[in-house]
Write a protein that holds these residues in place. Sequence first.
Motif, PDB file in Angstrom:
ATOM      1  N   GLU A  83      40.602 -56.344 -68.861  1.00 36.36           N
ATOM      2  CA  GLU A  83      40.745 -55.918 -70.251  1.00 36.36           C
ATOM      3  C   GLU A  83      39.945 -56.857 -71.162  1.00 36.36           C
ATOM      4  OE1 GLU A  83      41.584 -53.871 -73.590  1.00 36.36           O
ATOM      5  OE2 GLU A  83      41.871 -53.201 -71.532  1.00 36.36           O
ATOM      6  N   SER A  84      40.066 -58.166 -70.901  1.00 36.10           N
ATOM      7  CA  SER A  84      39.262 -59.150 -71.650  1.00 36.10           C
ATOM      8  C   SER A  84      38.264 -59.773 -70.688  1.00 36.10           C
ATOM      9  CB  SER A  84      40.146 -60.244 -72.240  1.00 36.10           C
ATOM     10  OG  SER A  84      40.990 -59.696 -73.200  1.00 36.10           O
ATOM     11  N   PRO A  85      36.978 -59.644 -70.970  1.00 34.39           N
ATOM     12  CA  PRO A  85      36.004 -60.200 -70.034  1.00 34.39           C
ATOM     13  C   PRO A  85      36.069 -61.724 -69.999  1.00 34.39           C
ATOM     14  CG  PRO A  85      34.913 -59.446 -72.036  1.00 34.39           C
ATOM     15  CD  PRO A  85      36.348 -59.022 -72.143  1.00 34.39           C
ATOM     16  N   LEU A  86      35.633 -62.286 -68.882  1.00 35.90           N
ATOM     17  CA  LEU A  86      35.560 -63.744 -68.779  1.00 35.90           C
ATOM     18  C   LEU A  86      34.428 -64.260 -69.661  1.00 35.90           C
ATOM     19  CD1 LEU A  86      35.755 -64.045 -64.882  1.00 35.90           C
ATOM     20  CD2 LEU A  86      37.549 -64.725 -66.498  1.00 35.90           C
ATOM     21  N   THR A 150      31.895 -60.766 -65.032  1.00 36.40           N
ATOM     22  CA  THR A 150      32.779 -61.016 -66.180  1.00 36.40           C
ATOM     23  C   THR A 150      33.734 -59.863 -66.447  1.00 36.40           C
ATOM     24  OG1 THR A 150      30.978 -60.186 -67.552  1.00 36.40           O
ATOM     25  CG2 THR A 150      31.249 -62.578 -67.435  1.00 36.40           C
ATOM     26  N   THR A 151      33.359 -58.661 -66.029  1.00 36.97           N
ATOM     27  CA  THR A 151      34.171 -57.496 -66.376  1.00 36.97           C
ATOM     28  C   THR A 151      35.114 -57.079 -65.253  1.00 36.97           C
ATOM     29  OG1 THR A 151      32.416 -56.046 -65.571  1.00 36.97           O
ATOM     30  CG2 THR A 151      32.418 -56.579 -67.915  1.00 36.97           C
TER      31      THR A 151
ATOM     32  N   HIS B 311      42.427 -58.112 -79.152  1.00 33.64           N
ATOM     33  CA  HIS B 311      41.749 -58.447 -77.893  1.00 33.64           C
ATOM     34  C   HIS B 311      41.516 -57.205 -77.052  1.00 33.64           C
ATOM     35  CE1 HIS B 311      42.370 -63.080 -77.527  1.00 33.64           C
ATOM     36  NE2 HIS B 311      41.854 -62.700 -78.673  1.00 33.64           N
ATOM     37  N   SER B 313      39.537 -53.701 -75.684  1.00 28.56           N
ATOM     38  CA  SER B 313      38.142 -53.356 -75.392  1.00 28.56           C
ATOM     39  C   SER B 313      37.604 -52.335 -76.396  1.00 28.56           C
ATOM     40  CB  SER B 313      38.010 -52.816 -73.967  1.00 28.56           C
ATOM     41  OG  SER B 313      38.832 -51.691 -73.797  1.00 28.56           O
ATOM     42  N   ARG B 316      36.541 -54.253 -79.323  1.00 31.31           N
ATOM     43  CA  ARG B 316      35.346 -55.042 -78.987  1.00 31.31           C
ATOM     44  C   ARG B 316      34.109 -54.143 -79.000  1.00 31.31           C
ATOM     45  NH1 ARG B 316      37.171 -56.937 -74.679  1.00 31.31           N
ATOM     46  NH2 ARG B 316      36.010 -55.803 -73.107  1.00 31.31           N
ATOM     47  N   GLY B 354      30.447 -57.779 -71.435  1.00 33.59           N
ATOM     48  CA  GLY B 354      31.769 -57.298 -71.830  1.00 33.59           C
ATOM     49  C   GLY B 354      32.136 -55.945 -71.281  1.00 33.59           C
ATOM     50  N   PHE B 355      31.134 -55.185 -70.847  1.00 38.19           N
ATOM     51  CA  PHE B 355      31.414 -53.823 -70.403  1.00 38.19           C
ATOM     52  C   PHE B 355      30.601 -53.486 -69.167  1.00 38.19           C
ATOM     53  CE2 PHE B 355      32.385 -53.905 -74.867  1.00 38.19           C
ATOM     54  CZ  PHE B 355      33.566 -53.181 -74.944  1.00 38.19           C
ATOM     55  N   ALA B 356      31.256 -52.857 -68.197  1.00 39.56           N
ATOM     56  CA  ALA B 356      30.508 -52.265 -67.092  1.00 39.56           C
ATOM     57  C   ALA B 356      29.705 -51.102 -67.663  1.00 39.56           C
ATOM     58  CB  ALA B 356      31.478 -51.788 -66.021  1.00 39.56           C
TER      59      ALA B 356
END
Lengths: 228, 377
Positions: A83-86, A150-151, B311, B313, B316, B354-356
């Motif tokens: 849910e929160s990337p590293l 990271t994801t 927090h 996605s 974000r 942050g995203f695939a």
Amino acid sequence: MGEPGGPGSVEPIRSATVGRGGQWRDGRAESGSGGQSGVGRVERGGQGRDESSPLGGREASGADAEDEPIVVGPAVPVWHPRESPLPVAAVLARGAAVAGLAARIVERSDGGDPLRAAGDHAWLVVMGENLPWLDAVTYLGWDGEALTPTTMRPEPSAELWRAAIGPDDLVVLLPERILTAPMPVGPADRERLAALATPPTPVVSKVLVASPPPPAWEARTATPGDDA
Amino acid sequence: MRVQEDAIAVRDALATARVGLVDREVVAEVVTLCAVAGEHLLVIGAPGTAKSLAVRRIAEQLGGRYFEYMLGRFTEPNEIFGPVDLRRLREGVVEIRTAGMLPEAEIAFLDEVFLGSTAILNTLLGLLNERIFRRGATVSAAPLRVCVGAANHVPQDPSLAAFADRFLARVFVEPVADARLEELLEEGDTFSTPGLVSPVSPHALSGIDRLSEAAQSCRLASVRPVLATAVRRMRAAGVPITDRRAVRSQRLVAAAAVLDGRLAAEPGDLWTLPLIASTPDAQAAARDVLADLIGAAGSGSLCHAAEEYSHGSAARARRLAENGRDLLARFGSGPTDGDRRLRLEAVLREIDAGFAATDLGAELAAVRDRLVAAVQS
């Protein structure tokens, strides 16, 4: 050229394939029955491959893939989205993207924080602050003491995989491979990076691992076991 | 619909306020949220963390009368509220000349607010609570939309804590993140001058007023059960929420809804709830226990704040899309030089980290494509 783990080097990486079957193998230990509750020991070498595995059964990329036959185990690690990337700690380029990443690092290695690197023409991991952006690379973050995308979050946990893999300093867990290498501690060597920035030829990767001496890329198979 | 037009106008004002404002976007957005909610904001952070700059930048964009002052132990009430009218004093009447002072301000920033004397804080209480200025014979309605108090830390003194409770929302400011230091060094000096960026609209404050009216009639019925659950969870997690703050939190929820262009609140608007927790740890705990309720939160106007306090996605993705569009608009379609390219790449890196690729969504994927085209041009 720097020594492994020392300053001014680009550490060779070993690649491991995650597959089904027994425990991690090094050609000495027995096959495990595992996969139920954790990550087994890391064992190298082994035999055979499981063609039925979507992740197993691939040749390890890199110069010495054929020296380390892929062994498949009974379970494939499951990956979940985070849910929160590293926070970004490293960037990984595969195959054709390696040259581009190496070129970018060479371009900017005169200024800013020094970046550390491990890899060859097949895989390149660059660690540090202010990492460059390129299309088709994967950003990695620290999940405990292992780097993961990271994801994504592995299951069993990165901590168990890390413990099972053993003494390697740098462990990168990926859906298709596990990469290991001595932890690069000094700035990446410009000459080696410049060599990586040129398209690979069949002999180039051998040259890259000639000094410091192999192990270069090493194929391994990881599967969950009972005695993590 | 008017509320959507006003929300878009506020979003544009915020986008302009953000130019050169490094890592302080959340402050500017929460000031706007509080102005629409009719609540006040406390900004806590070490000296030199651009608290006042962030408030000044959004005040410039919103327009209206702005008052800023740094309080000290020896600050006299007349420095804040205005001097006594000597002519009237000769007639035996204590009356205050408030022109240009806090009682006539529409947006106010009071630095080191807890250092004010008892006389100042008592008068401030009336101003903040009732928006009425009372001093001597002077009683006047105050047009104050939002008062932002700043301090280095949350006061421990119980008497000051009661005063601090009048500030419903709190934002805790940390030094700029390491990853944005280059940006800070590049832009911090250039954009620190007040008035450097012209307001996009001279009437933005009237838009805020209309949104504020809309928030008062915003439909909250469908989210009240979720809000009650959220408050129960926060209390169970050790986050103290007084009944008053629980009730008033609805104003923030309603303001978040109208600033997203809606006249009915949704569960995602509860991303505002961590703002009412009184410490950084309490805010983090609130975020954690509300994660499943506010994970889908997002806001078109307040994209940075929605991400910071949810927090999630979705928030974000909206923030990154907004950041990308801001940069593309700012840099235009011309060739990207070294610095511009690095800024564009920083957003691309954050998107990719942050995203695939499969989770980007249509909006963010489109922005990413434009950014890639820009860096490769």
